[in-house]
Design a protein around this motif. Sequence first.
Motif, PDB file in Angstrom:
ATOM      1  N   MET A  62       0.867  -1.176   0.000  1.00 18.93           N
ATOM      2  CA  MET A  62       0.000   0.000   0.000  1.00 18.93           C
ATOM      3  C   MET A  62       0.904   1.227   0.000  1.00 18.93           C
ATOM      4  O   MET A  62       1.091   1.903   1.008  1.00 18.93           O
ATOM      5  CB  MET A  62      -0.915  -0.014   1.230  1.00 18.93           C
ATOM      6  N   SER A  63       1.518   1.477  -1.133  1.00 21.36           N
ATOM      7  CA  SER A  63       2.547   2.505  -1.244  1.00 21.36           C
ATOM      8  C   SER A  63       1.928   3.853  -1.555  1.00 21.36           C
ATOM      9  O   SER A  63       0.722   4.057  -1.456  1.00 21.36           O
ATOM     10  CB  SER A  63       3.515   2.110  -2.356  1.00 21.36           C
ATOM     11  N   ALA A  64       2.784   4.790  -1.968  1.00 17.56           N
ATOM     12  CA  ALA A  64       2.305   6.106  -2.390  1.00 17.56           C
ATOM     13  C   ALA A  64       1.389   5.997  -3.596  1.00 17.56           C
ATOM     14  O   ALA A  64       0.588   6.891  -3.866  1.00 17.56           O
ATOM     15  CB  ALA A  64       3.488   7.004  -2.722  1.00 17.56           C
ATOM     16  N   VAL A  65       1.490   4.889  -4.332  1.00 14.85           N
ATOM     17  CA  VAL A  65       0.548   4.649  -5.423  1.00 14.85           C
ATOM     18  C   VAL A  65      -0.874   4.611  -4.874  1.00 14.85           C
ATOM     19  O   VAL A  65      -1.809   5.128  -5.484  1.00 14.85           O
ATOM     20  CB  VAL A  65       0.895   3.325  -6.139  1.00 14.85           C
ATOM     21  N   THR A  66      -1.046   4.019  -3.695  1.00 16.67           N
ATOM     22  CA  THR A  66      -2.360   3.978  -3.064  1.00 16.67           C
ATOM     23  C   THR A  66      -2.720   5.316  -2.453  1.00 16.67           C
ATOM     24  O   THR A  66      -3.839   5.817  -2.620  1.00 16.67           O
ATOM     25  CB  THR A  66      -2.384   2.889  -1.964  1.00 16.67           C
ATOM     26  N   GLY A 140      10.403   2.070  -9.635  1.00 17.07           N
ATOM     27  CA  GLY A 140      10.561   3.393 -10.239  1.00 17.07           C
ATOM     28  C   GLY A 140       9.281   4.210 -10.158  1.00 17.07           C
ATOM     29  O   GLY A 140       9.308   5.407  -9.849  1.00 17.07           O
ATOM     30  N   VAL A 141       8.137   3.560 -10.413  1.00 16.34           N
ATOM     31  CA  VAL A 141       6.839   4.244 -10.301  1.00 16.34           C
ATOM     32  C   VAL A 141       6.590   4.673  -8.860  1.00 16.34           C
ATOM     33  O   VAL A 141       6.142   5.794  -8.584  1.00 16.34           O
ATOM     34  CB  VAL A 141       5.695   3.319 -10.780  1.00 16.34           C
ATOM     35  N   VAL A 142       6.902   3.796  -7.922  1.00 17.11           N
ATOM     36  CA  VAL A 142       6.640   4.069  -6.511  1.00 17.11           C
ATOM     37  C   VAL A 142       7.515   5.209  -5.992  1.00 17.11           C
ATOM     38  O   VAL A 142       7.079   6.008  -5.159  1.00 17.11           O
ATOM     39  CB  VAL A 142       6.864   2.784  -5.685  1.00 17.11           C
ATOM     40  N   VAL A 143       8.740   5.310  -6.480  1.00 23.51           N
ATOM     41  CA  VAL A 143       9.629   6.397  -6.066  1.00 23.51           C
ATOM     42  C   VAL A 143       9.158   7.726  -6.650  1.00 23.51           C
ATOM     43  O   VAL A 143       9.185   8.769  -5.976  1.00 23.51           O
ATOM     44  CB  VAL A 143      11.085   6.110  -6.505  1.00 23.51           C
ATOM     45  N   TYR A 144       8.699   7.697  -7.881  1.00 24.37           N
ATOM     46  CA  TYR A 144       8.317   8.934  -8.566  1.00 24.37           C
ATOM     47  C   TYR A 144       7.052   9.557  -7.979  1.00 24.37           C
ATOM     48  O   TYR A 144       6.947  10.784  -7.892  1.00 24.37           O
ATOM     49  CB  TYR A 144       8.105   8.635 -10.049  1.00 24.37           C
ATOM     50  N   ALA A 145       6.089   8.738  -7.552  1.00 23.92           N
ATOM     51  CA  ALA A 145       4.783   9.244  -7.104  1.00 23.92           C
ATOM     52  C   ALA A 145       4.868  10.229  -5.942  1.00 23.92           C
ATOM     53  O   ALA A 145       4.315  11.336  -6.017  1.00 23.92           O
ATOM     54  CB  ALA A 145       3.870   8.075  -6.751  1.00 23.92           C
ATOM     55  N   PHE A 163      15.813  11.356  -5.447  1.00 22.46           N
ATOM     56  CA  PHE A 163      17.081  10.803  -4.984  1.00 22.46           C
ATOM     57  C   PHE A 163      17.181  10.791  -3.461  1.00 22.46           C
ATOM     58  O   PHE A 163      17.838   9.919  -2.893  1.00 22.46           O
ATOM     59  CB  PHE A 163      18.241  11.566  -5.622  1.00 22.46           C
ATOM     60  N   ALA A 164      16.510  11.733  -2.789  1.00 21.52           N
ATOM     61  CA  ALA A 164      16.477  11.691  -1.320  1.00 21.52           C
ATOM     62  C   ALA A 164      15.776  10.428  -0.844  1.00 21.52           C
ATOM     63  O   ALA A 164      16.219   9.757   0.108  1.00 21.52           O
ATOM     64  CB  ALA A 164      15.772  12.935  -0.783  1.00 21.52           C
ATOM     65  N   THR A 165      14.673  10.081  -1.509  1.00 23.86           N
ATOM     66  CA  THR A 165      13.943   8.857  -1.160  1.00 23.86           C
ATOM     67  C   THR A 165      14.830   7.634  -1.347  1.00 23.86           C
ATOM     68  O   THR A 165      14.923   6.772  -0.470  1.00 23.86           O
ATOM     69  CB  THR A 165      12.690   8.722  -2.044  1.00 23.86           C
ATOM     70  N   GLY A 166      15.486   7.551  -2.499  1.00 27.10           N
ATOM     71  CA  GLY A 166      16.332   6.398  -2.774  1.00 27.10           C
ATOM     72  C   GLY A 166      17.486   6.270  -1.802  1.00 27.10           C
ATOM     73  O   GLY A 166      17.825   5.166  -1.361  1.00 27.10           O
ATOM     74  N   ILE A 167      18.082   7.383  -1.432  1.00 30.28           N
ATOM     75  CA  ILE A 167      19.233   7.355  -0.517  1.00 30.28           C
ATOM     76  C   ILE A 167      18.822   6.841   0.862  1.00 30.28           C
ATOM     77  O   ILE A 167      19.500   5.985   1.450  1.00 30.28           O
ATOM     78  CB  ILE A 167      19.863   8.757  -0.409  1.00 30.28           C
ATOM     79  N   ALA A 396      12.955   5.901 -11.752  1.00 27.82           N
ATOM     80  CA  ALA A 396      11.885   6.888 -11.583  1.00 27.82           C
ATOM     81  C   ALA A 396      11.785   7.803 -12.798  1.00 27.82           C
ATOM     82  O   ALA A 396      10.718   8.361 -13.082  1.00 27.82           O
ATOM     83  CB  ALA A 396      12.130   7.715 -10.327  1.00 27.82           C
ATOM     84  N   VAL A 397      12.885   7.955 -13.523  1.00 27.10           N
ATOM     85  CA  VAL A 397      12.869   8.770 -14.746  1.00 27.10           C
ATOM     86  C   VAL A 397      11.905   8.165 -15.758  1.00 27.10           C
ATOM     87  O   VAL A 397      11.113   8.866 -16.401  1.00 27.10           O
ATOM     88  CB  VAL A 397      14.284   8.876 -15.349  1.00 27.10           C
ATOM     89  N   VAL A 398      11.928   6.847 -15.902  1.00 21.86           N
ATOM     90  CA  VAL A 398      11.007   6.155 -16.813  1.00 21.86           C
ATOM     91  C   VAL A 398       9.572   6.321 -16.346  1.00 21.86           C
ATOM     92  O   VAL A 398       8.657   6.527 -17.143  1.00 21.86           O
ATOM     93  CB  VAL A 398      11.373   4.657 -16.912  1.00 21.86           C
ATOM     94  N   ALA A 399       9.359   6.256 -15.030  1.00 22.77           N
ATOM     95  CA  ALA A 399       8.009   6.348 -14.479  1.00 22.77           C
ATOM     96  C   ALA A 399       7.350   7.679 -14.782  1.00 22.77           C
ATOM     97  O   ALA A 399       6.119   7.768 -14.852  1.00 22.77           O
ATOM     98  CB  ALA A 399       8.054   6.127 -12.958  1.00 22.77           C
ATOM     99  N   SER A 400       8.131   8.729 -14.979  1.00 21.76           N
ATOM    100  CA  SER A 400       7.563  10.050 -15.233  1.00 21.76           C
ATOM    101  C   SER A 400       6.814  10.108 -16.559  1.00 21.76           C
ATOM    102  O   SER A 400       6.049  11.034 -16.803  1.00 21.76           O
ATOM    103  CB  SER A 400       8.664  11.115 -15.210  1.00 21.76           C
TER     104      SER A 400
END
Length: 618
Positions: A62-66, A140-145, A163-167, A396-400
Amino acid sequence: MAVKSFEAWDYVVFAGLFVISSGIGVFFAIKERKKATSREFLVGGRQMSFGPVALSLTASFMSAVTVLGTPAEVYRFGASFFLFIISYAFVVFFTSELFLPVFYRSGITSTYEYLQLRFNKPVRYAATVIYIVQTVLYTGVVVYAPALALNQVTGFDLWASVFATGIVCTFYCSLGGLKAVVWTDAFQMVVMIVGFLTVLIQGSSHAGGFHNVLEQARNGSRLNVVDFDVDPLRRHTFWTITVGGTFTWLGIYGVNQSTIQRCISCKTEKHAKLALYCNLLGLWLIAVCAIFCGLIMYSNFKDCDPWTSGAISAPDQLMPYFVMEIFATMPGLPGLFVACAFSGTLSTVAASINALATVTFEDFVKSCFPHLSDKKSTWISKGLCLLFGILCTSMAVVASFMGSVVQAALSILGMCGGPMLGLFTLGIVFPFVNWKGALGGLLTGITLSFWVAIGAFVYPAPESKTLPLPLSTELCAPSNITTTVGPQLSSRPPLADTWYSLSYLYYSAVGFLGCIIAGLIISLVTGRQRGKDIDPLLIRPVCNLFCFWSKKYKTLCWCGVQHDQETEEDYLDSGSAWKQGAESALQNGFKQENLAQIPDYNSKDKNYSNSAQKTTHF
C-alpha cells in the motif's frame, strides 16, 4: 498553478519520518552486528513474529501509489475500487493455503529456488531475471509518485526528492537488513493510517459533514459501485476488479519474493499465516481510507475541478492539492500528509531492494561461489542492496512518462506477475508438468501480457471504454479554465479497439492463462513428468484445499507422486520432508531417499517452525 509552500512545522514532521526510518536501520545494524550472516541479514534469522510482519506486508504494497493514486481514481471514476476488498480476500486465502505451505516447508530463501527443485536451473534463472525487471520498473513508479506530491505542495525540486527517497531507503536497508525493513514498515504503516485519518476528519468537516459527502457523491454518480457488465474492455466493472484484480494481486502476494520472504522469516508456519490474515485487515483499512478520501475530495471540488480548470497538470496531483487547501491554516498537517505518502514509498522501495538483493545473492552469487564465508556473504548482500537502491531510484525517470501511477503500477505488476503466477501454479498444482512445459509456458505468458500492455500504452483505449465521470468547472474563475484536446483516434490499427483496449486489470489473467495452457500442452506433447521423481513437499494439488474430496480423486490429482493416502500429517511424520534447509535439497536433488524426518513439525499443533534451521546457513 500557484505552489503553496511548507512552513517550519511541516518540515519538522516530514524530516522526522526520514530520521526515525534511518534510525531503525542504525539500531538493527548495531544490535545484530554479532550475528553477521547472510541468513540473518536477508530473512531475519527466521524468527519473526506475525505482528510486525503483517504491518510490513500491508505497508509494502500500500505505497504512495495507493495514497495518491486511489483517491484520484475514485474522484474521476467512482468508488468501484471498493470491490478490491473481495479481491484481497481471495488473494490472501490462496496465498496462505496454496502457495505459502510449499515455500515455507521447503526451507528456501528465494522463491525461485523452488523452481530449481521442481524443474531445473534454466527455469529458475529465467524467472529470476523477469522478477528483477518487474521489481525495478515497479519501484521506479513508486519512487516517482511521492516526489511528484512533494513537488506539488512545497516546490521542492522533483528529482532531488526522488534521490532523497532512494538514498534513505538504501541506507537503512543496507545497514539493518530484513529486520530493519520490517520494523520500519511497521512504523510507516502507523504514519500512513494517521495521515489518512487527518485528511478524512478535516476533509469531511470542510465539506459540511460525512453525510453531506455521501449525498454529493451519490448525486455525482460516484457511489455506483457494482456494474455487472461482462465486457472485458470496460476499465472497471465488478468482473474486471474481482477477477482481474485477484489475478493481479495474487501475482503480487502469492509468488512474489518480497511477500514470501517476509512470511518465511516468521518462526512458525502458523505465524506466517496469521501475518497474512492480519495483513488482510490492514489492506481493507487502507483501501477504505483511500476510497473515502476520494469521495471527500470530490465533494469539495464538485463545482470547480482543479484538473480540468488547469490548476494542476495531472490527476495524481489532486490529493496533495486538496491537502494544501484544507490544511492551509494548520501548520504541520501538510507535512504529515507528505510523510504519509513517503511512508508508503519508503516501505515499498526498501522491501523491493531487500528482495532483489536476496534473489540475486541466492540465485546467482551462491551458484557461482557456493563456499563463501558468512562475512563475505553479508558484505556482498549489503553491496547488492546498494546497487539495487541506485538502480530503482534511477528508474523513476522512466516512471515520469507512464501517466496514472495506479494504472502504471498495476500494469507492470500484471504484465510480469501473471506469467510468474502461472509458472508457480504449473509446478505446485500440476505434478505432470515438465521443465519444457514450464519454460515454454512462461515465455508464452510473458509474450501475451507484454503484447497487450505495450499495445495499450501506444494506443490508449477510447473514453467509451474507460468511462470517466463528468467533472465541473462551473464555479471556477474564467481565467483559470483551459481547453484540453482529447487524443486523436485516427489511423488506429484494428486491434486498437479490441485487444489493446482490454482492461489493464486483465493483463495478469492473460499472462496466467497463456502460461498455464501452453505449459500443459507442451508437457503433454513432450512427455509428462514422472510422479515418482517429484518430492511431495513440492506439490500441493487443489484437492488438498478440499478435505471432502475422495481418496480416488486425491490420488488422481497427485499424478503418481508418492504420498500417504490418509493425511498430510501422517505422510510428513513418516519422513517425507526437507533435510536441513534448501542447501541440502538443492545438493541432493530433493530425492526421497535423501530426506530425513522433519524435526520442526509439531504433530500436536499441526504446525511447522524454523527452530531446526537455526544452525543451517542459507
